[in-house]
Motif scaffolding. Structure first.
Motif, PDB file in Angstrom:
ATOM      1  N   LYS A  39     -39.555  55.364  31.549  1.00  0.00           N
ATOM      2  CA  LYS A  39     -40.757  55.831  30.877  1.00  0.00           C
ATOM      3  C   LYS A  39     -40.398  56.673  29.658  1.00  0.00           C
ATOM      4  N   PRO A  40     -41.296  56.780  28.692  1.00  0.00           N
ATOM      5  CA  PRO A  40     -41.041  57.650  27.531  1.00  0.00           C
ATOM      6  C   PRO A  40     -40.872  59.097  27.954  1.00  0.00           C
ATOM      7  N   GLU A  56     -46.849  48.834  31.711  1.00  0.00           N
ATOM      8  CA  GLU A  56     -47.035  48.810  30.263  1.00  0.00           C
ATOM      9  C   GLU A  56     -46.376  50.017  29.583  1.00  0.00           C
ATOM     10  N   ARG A  57     -46.084  51.060  30.376  1.00  0.00           N
ATOM     11  CA  ARG A  57     -45.430  52.252  29.828  1.00  0.00           C
ATOM     12  C   ARG A  57     -43.919  52.243  30.060  1.00  0.00           C
ATOM     13  N   MET A  58     -43.416  51.251  30.757  1.00  0.00           N
ATOM     14  CA  MET A  58     -42.012  51.211  31.137  1.00  0.00           C
ATOM     15  C   MET A  58     -41.247  50.241  30.249  1.00  0.00           C
TER      16      MET A  58
END
Length: 279
Positions: A39-40, A56-58
């Protein structure tokens, strides 16, 4: 007889449940860190560590940053490997000698000196940290100041002593009859027998050296000599986006110790079991 079998079965089921819960509690933080490494870094600040699997965030951006980015992570990583290898080698070498002396030889003051070892076992580092730092403050900014004060490690000496109590005295007598020196007996006869004990203590001392933070923080001054624990700590600041490297670097720092344990798992269990029952 039937009631006893039921009790044994119930006890086995209870043990399975207990250790399953303990295994989950131990693995869960590592799994959470593994998920967070994709993740960010901003998510760590906003949501903290969590088990939320938002695909979708990975991405692999953090790993790309780790292996191709412009940072000092790999210098810290190499410094930690060098320091850990030197610490483990020196600690095992010196502690094996001391433990062998306590287990095999009779000399004046032996029991008194061993009591001192037991007392040292009960004293935390924080108690002796300041006087110890005062002693080594003139040694300069180097790894010797980290390694030398702890080469004779009390718990490792105690473990080796207990392990060596189980070695038959006939081995030593046979070596002396064959004309071997005391050093020859130790290096040629005793060390091969101590392989399981060395493996067990190598893993434990390796973990301690790899994760050591407080003492290197006091001793090391140059940023070029930072270990991984010190280097990762410098990434925790409100300036710049360092949390992506922090989270993936923290997860990747687990890999060396995991590999070490997997490689020596058999000897680790054997050595710890033998050291627990001998003496």
């Amino acid at each position: 007889m039937g009631s006893r079998k039921k009790k044994d079965k119930a006890a086995s089921i209870a043990m399975i449940i207990l250790f399953s819960v303990l295994a989950i509690l131990i693995v869960l933080p590592v799994f959470t860190l593994f998920i967070a490494s994709f993740k960010p870094g901003g998510d760590l600040l906003q949501y903290g560590l969590n088990l939320d699997l938002k695909l979708e965030r990975m991405s692999l951006d953090n790993y790309v940053l780790l292996f191709t980015g412009n940072h000092d992570y790999w210098r810290w990583f190499l410094n930690s490997i060098v320091l850990t290898v030197l610490t483990v080698f020196c600690t095992l070498f010196v502690s094996a000698f001391v433990g062998y002396g306590f287990a095999v030889y009779d000399f004046k003051g032996k029991n008194f000196l061993f009591i001192i070892v037991l007392i040292i076992l009960s004293i935390p580092l924080e108690v002796v940290m300041l006087p110890l730092y005062k002693q080594i403050s003139g040694w300069g900014d180097n790894y010797a100041a980290i390694i030398l004060p702890f080469m004779a490690h009390a718990s490792t000496i105690f473990f080796f002593r207990q392990y060596l109590f189980g070695i038959p005295q006939s081995i030593l007598e046979a070596g002396r009859i064959d004309g071997a020196t005391e050093f020859g007996i130790f290096f040629r006869l005793i060390i091969p027998v101590m392989k399981p004990a060395f493996a067990a203590m190598a893993i434990l001392n390796g973990m301690n050296a790899w994760n050591n933070y407080l003492w290197p923080l006091l001793v090391i001054r140059s940023s070029s000599k930072y270990t991984l624990t010190l280097g990762l700590n410098t990434l925790i600041n409100p300036y710049g986006d360092n949390y992506s490297l922090l989270i993936v670097g923290s997860f990747f720092s687990i890999v060396p110790i995991f590999i070490l344990f997997v490689c020596f798992q058999k000897y680790f269990v054997e050595g710890m079991t033998a050291g627990a029952v001998k003496g």
